[in-house]
Design a protein around this motif. Structure first.
Motif, PDB file in Angstrom:
ATOM      1  N   UNK A  61       0.891  -1.217  -0.025  1.00  0.00           N
ATOM      2  CA  UNK A  61       0.076   0.110   0.103  1.00  0.00           C
ATOM      3  C   UNK A  61       0.858   1.335  -0.106  1.00  0.00           C
ATOM      4  N   UNK A  62       2.014   1.012   0.628  1.00  0.00           N
ATOM      5  CA  UNK A  62       2.963   2.323   0.616  1.00  0.00           C
ATOM      6  C   UNK A  62       3.458   2.648  -0.866  1.00  0.00           C
ATOM      7  N   UNK A  63       3.561   1.560  -1.560  1.00  0.00           N
ATOM      8  CA  UNK A  63       4.262   1.485  -2.793  1.00  0.00           C
ATOM      9  C   UNK A  63       3.221   2.310  -3.895  1.00  0.00           C
ATOM     10  N   UNK A  64       1.853   1.715  -3.754  1.00  0.00           N
ATOM     11  CA  UNK A  64       0.654   2.332  -4.368  1.00  0.00           C
ATOM     12  C   UNK A  64       0.517   3.835  -4.131  1.00  0.00           C
ATOM     13  N   UNK A  65       0.581   3.828  -2.933  1.00  0.00           N
ATOM     14  CA  UNK A  65       0.124   5.490  -2.382  1.00  0.00           C
ATOM     15  C   UNK A  65       1.505   6.356  -3.194  1.00  0.00           C
ATOM     16  N   UNK A  66       2.678   5.955  -2.762  1.00  0.00           N
ATOM     17  CA  UNK A  66       3.679   6.958  -3.500  1.00  0.00           C
ATOM     18  C   UNK A  66       3.805   7.116  -5.062  1.00  0.00           C
ATOM     19  N   UNK A  67       3.366   6.215  -5.812  1.00  0.00           N
ATOM     20  CA  UNK A  67       3.169   6.172  -7.021  1.00  0.00           C
ATOM     21  C   UNK A  67       1.918   6.878  -7.695  1.00  0.00           C
TER      22      UNK A  67
END
Length: 200
Positions: A61-67
Protein backbone atom coordinates in the motif's frame (compact mmCIF):
# COMPACT_ATOMS: atom_id res chain seq x y z
CA UNK A 1 8.93 21.36 -15.82
CA UNK A 2 6.01 22.12 -18.06
CA UNK A 3 7.95 21.24 -21.21
CA UNK A 4 8.04 17.63 -20.06
CA UNK A 5 4.79 15.75 -20.66
CA UNK A 6 3.12 13.80 -17.91
CA UNK A 7 3.05 10.11 -18.87
CA UNK A 8 -0.61 10.05 -17.88
CA UNK A 9 -1.54 12.75 -20.38
CA UNK A 10 0.93 12.15 -23.20
CA UNK A 11 1.42 8.38 -23.57
CA UNK A 12 2.78 8.64 -27.11
CA UNK A 13 5.70 10.68 -25.83
CA UNK A 14 6.34 8.22 -23.02
CA UNK A 15 6.28 5.26 -25.40
CA UNK A 16 9.11 6.55 -27.57
CA UNK A 17 11.59 3.70 -27.99
CA UNK A 18 14.87 4.21 -26.24
CA UNK A 19 18.19 3.51 -27.97
CA UNK A 20 19.84 0.26 -26.96
CA UNK A 21 22.88 -1.85 -27.59
CA UNK A 22 22.09 -4.76 -29.91
CA UNK A 23 23.83 -7.10 -27.46
CA UNK A 24 21.53 -5.98 -24.66
CA UNK A 25 18.22 -6.01 -26.50
CA UNK A 26 15.44 -3.50 -27.08
CA UNK A 27 14.70 -1.00 -24.34
CA UNK A 28 11.49 1.01 -24.32
CA UNK A 29 9.35 3.04 -21.93
CA UNK A 30 5.67 3.11 -21.09
CA UNK A 31 3.54 5.03 -18.59
CA UNK A 32 3.58 3.58 -15.10
CA UNK A 33 0.23 2.42 -13.73
CA UNK A 34 0.43 3.03 -9.95
CA UNK A 35 -2.12 0.29 -9.16
CA UNK A 36 -1.45 -2.37 -11.79
CA UNK A 37 2.34 -2.06 -11.47
CA UNK A 38 2.48 -1.66 -7.68
CA UNK A 39 3.06 -5.33 -6.85
CA UNK A 40 5.93 -5.55 -9.31
CA UNK A 41 7.45 -2.29 -8.06
CA UNK A 42 7.08 -3.44 -4.46
CA UNK A 43 9.19 -6.53 -5.22
CA UNK A 44 11.85 -4.28 -6.75
CA UNK A 45 12.08 -1.49 -4.18
CA UNK A 46 12.11 -3.82 -1.16
CA UNK A 47 14.85 -6.04 -2.59
CA UNK A 48 18.22 -5.79 -0.77
CA UNK A 49 19.89 -4.60 -4.00
CA UNK A 50 17.58 -1.56 -3.97
CA UNK A 51 18.74 -0.31 -0.57
CA UNK A 52 19.60 3.14 -1.96
CA UNK A 53 15.98 3.54 -3.12
CA UNK A 54 15.12 3.78 0.60
CA UNK A 55 11.87 1.80 0.48
CA UNK A 56 13.16 -1.42 2.04
CA UNK A 57 10.41 -1.58 4.66
CA UNK A 58 7.57 -0.40 2.41
CA UNK A 59 4.30 -2.32 2.32
CA UNK A 60 2.41 -2.78 -0.95
CA UNK A 61 0.00 0.00 0.00
CA UNK A 62 2.95 2.34 0.61
CA UNK A 63 4.20 1.75 -2.93
CA UNK A 64 0.72 2.25 -4.38
CA UNK A 65 0.33 5.50 -2.47
CA UNK A 66 3.78 6.80 -3.41
CA UNK A 67 3.27 6.26 -7.13
CA UNK A 68 -0.31 7.53 -7.08
CA UNK A 69 1.09 10.74 -5.61
CA UNK A 70 3.67 10.92 -8.41
CA UNK A 71 0.97 10.27 -11.04
CA UNK A 72 -0.99 13.25 -9.67
CA UNK A 73 2.09 15.52 -9.48
CA UNK A 74 2.70 17.87 -12.40
CA UNK A 75 6.36 18.22 -11.36
CA UNK A 76 7.27 14.52 -10.90
CA UNK A 77 6.75 11.63 -13.34
CA UNK A 78 7.42 7.88 -13.42
CA UNK A 79 7.83 5.55 -16.39
CA UNK A 80 8.28 1.79 -16.50
CA UNK A 81 11.20 0.55 -18.58
CA UNK A 82 10.87 -2.59 -20.67
CA UNK A 83 13.59 -4.97 -21.87
CA UNK A 84 12.37 -6.78 -24.97
CA UNK A 85 8.84 -5.99 -23.79
CA UNK A 86 9.30 -7.23 -20.21
CA UNK A 87 9.37 -4.77 -17.25
CA UNK A 88 12.99 -4.35 -16.19
CA UNK A 89 13.59 -0.87 -14.83
CA UNK A 90 11.96 2.21 -13.37
CA UNK A 91 12.61 5.79 -14.44
CA UNK A 92 11.55 8.93 -12.61
CA UNK A 93 12.11 12.53 -13.63
CA UNK A 94 11.20 15.72 -11.83
CA UNK A 95 11.45 19.49 -11.93
CA UNK A 96 14.17 20.41 -9.40
CA UNK A 97 12.67 23.89 -9.04
CA UNK A 98 9.71 22.27 -7.27
CA UNK A 99 10.82 18.80 -6.03
CA UNK A 100 13.76 17.07 -4.35
CA UNK A 101 16.34 19.86 -4.59
CA UNK A 102 14.40 22.99 -3.68
CA UNK A 103 16.74 25.33 -1.80
CA UNK A 104 19.76 23.05 -2.22
CA UNK A 105 21.17 24.53 -5.44
CA UNK A 106 20.35 27.24 -7.97
CA UNK A 107 18.45 25.57 -10.83
CA UNK A 108 18.89 26.72 -14.41
CA UNK A 109 16.22 26.78 -17.12
CA UNK A 110 16.17 23.35 -18.74
CA UNK A 111 17.29 21.42 -15.64
CA UNK A 112 15.59 18.04 -15.11
CA UNK A 113 16.13 15.76 -12.12
CA UNK A 114 16.34 12.00 -12.66
CA UNK A 115 16.25 8.70 -10.75
CA UNK A 116 16.40 5.18 -12.15
CA UNK A 117 16.21 1.70 -10.68
CA UNK A 118 17.08 -1.56 -12.43
CA UNK A 119 15.03 -4.59 -11.40
CA UNK A 120 16.87 -7.25 -9.39
CA UNK A 121 17.68 -10.38 -11.37
CA UNK A 122 19.42 -13.72 -10.97
CA UNK A 123 20.56 -13.56 -14.61
CA UNK A 124 22.37 -10.24 -15.05
CA UNK A 125 23.16 -9.13 -18.61
CA UNK A 126 26.61 -7.61 -19.06
CA UNK A 127 26.32 -3.90 -19.80
CA UNK A 128 22.59 -3.78 -19.07
CA UNK A 129 22.62 -1.11 -16.35
CA UNK A 130 24.79 1.17 -18.47
CA UNK A 131 22.44 0.63 -21.41
CA UNK A 132 19.51 1.56 -19.16
CA UNK A 133 20.99 4.82 -17.90
CA UNK A 134 21.99 5.72 -21.45
CA UNK A 135 18.43 5.08 -22.65
CA UNK A 136 16.99 7.10 -19.77
CA UNK A 137 19.28 10.03 -20.54
CA UNK A 138 18.54 9.83 -24.27
CA UNK A 139 14.82 9.95 -23.48
CA UNK A 140 15.27 13.10 -21.39
CA UNK A 141 17.48 14.83 -23.94
CA UNK A 142 15.04 13.94 -26.73
CA UNK A 143 13.01 16.82 -25.31
CA UNK A 144 14.62 19.99 -26.74
CA UNK A 145 13.69 21.83 -23.51
CA UNK A 146 16.14 19.67 -21.52
CA UNK A 147 19.52 21.35 -21.22
CA UNK A 148 20.96 19.57 -18.20
CA UNK A 149 20.12 16.49 -16.12
CA UNK A 150 20.62 16.68 -12.36
CA UNK A 151 21.15 13.73 -10.01
CA UNK A 152 21.68 13.47 -6.26
CA UNK A 153 22.77 9.91 -5.43
CA UNK A 154 23.90 8.87 -1.97
CA UNK A 155 27.56 9.79 -1.50
CA UNK A 156 28.33 6.16 -0.61
CA UNK A 157 26.77 4.70 -3.78
CA UNK A 158 30.05 4.27 -5.63
CA UNK A 159 28.54 2.02 -8.31
CA UNK A 160 26.08 4.65 -9.47
CA UNK A 161 28.75 7.37 -9.35
CA UNK A 162 30.77 5.35 -11.87
CA UNK A 163 27.71 4.83 -14.07
CA UNK A 164 26.88 8.52 -13.94
CA UNK A 165 30.41 9.44 -14.94
CA UNK A 166 30.25 6.99 -17.86
CA UNK A 167 27.34 8.91 -19.42
CA UNK A 168 28.78 12.37 -18.84
CA UNK A 169 27.86 13.46 -15.32
CA UNK A 170 30.28 15.72 -13.48
CA UNK A 171 30.06 15.86 -9.66
CA UNK A 172 29.80 19.37 -8.24
CA UNK A 173 29.56 19.03 -4.47
CA UNK A 174 28.04 17.13 -1.58
CA UNK A 175 24.70 18.36 -0.29
CA UNK A 176 22.68 17.36 2.76
CA UNK A 177 19.16 16.17 2.03
CA UNK A 178 16.74 15.21 4.81
CA UNK A 179 17.20 11.51 4.06
CA UNK A 180 20.87 11.33 2.98
CA UNK A 181 24.16 12.98 2.14
CA UNK A 182 24.08 13.30 -1.64
CA UNK A 183 26.56 13.97 -4.43
CA UNK A 184 25.03 16.72 -6.58
CA UNK A 185 26.05 16.03 -10.17
CA UNK A 186 25.18 17.48 -13.58
CA UNK A 187 25.20 16.24 -17.17
CA UNK A 188 24.76 18.67 -20.04
CA UNK A 189 23.51 17.61 -23.45
CA UNK A 190 27.03 18.20 -24.81
CA UNK A 191 28.74 16.06 -22.16
CA UNK A 192 26.21 13.24 -22.69
CA UNK A 193 26.88 13.21 -26.44
CA UNK A 194 30.65 13.36 -25.86
CA UNK A 195 30.55 10.45 -23.38
CA UNK A 196 28.15 8.15 -25.26
CA UNK A 197 27.96 9.27 -28.89
CA UNK A 198 24.17 9.14 -28.58
CA UNK A 199 22.51 12.05 -30.36
CA UNK A 200 25.73 13.08 -32.11
Amino acid sequence: MSAHPSPTTAPDEALRAAPSDAAVGRLSLRPLDPLKDAELLHSWVTHPKAAFWMMQDAELVDVERAYMEIAADEHHHALLGLHDGVPAFLMEYYDPRHRELVGLYEPRPGDVGMHFLVAPTDRPVHGFTRAVITAVMAHLFADPATERVVVEPDVSNKAVHALNEAVGFVPEREIQKPEKSALLSFCTRESFVAATGVGA
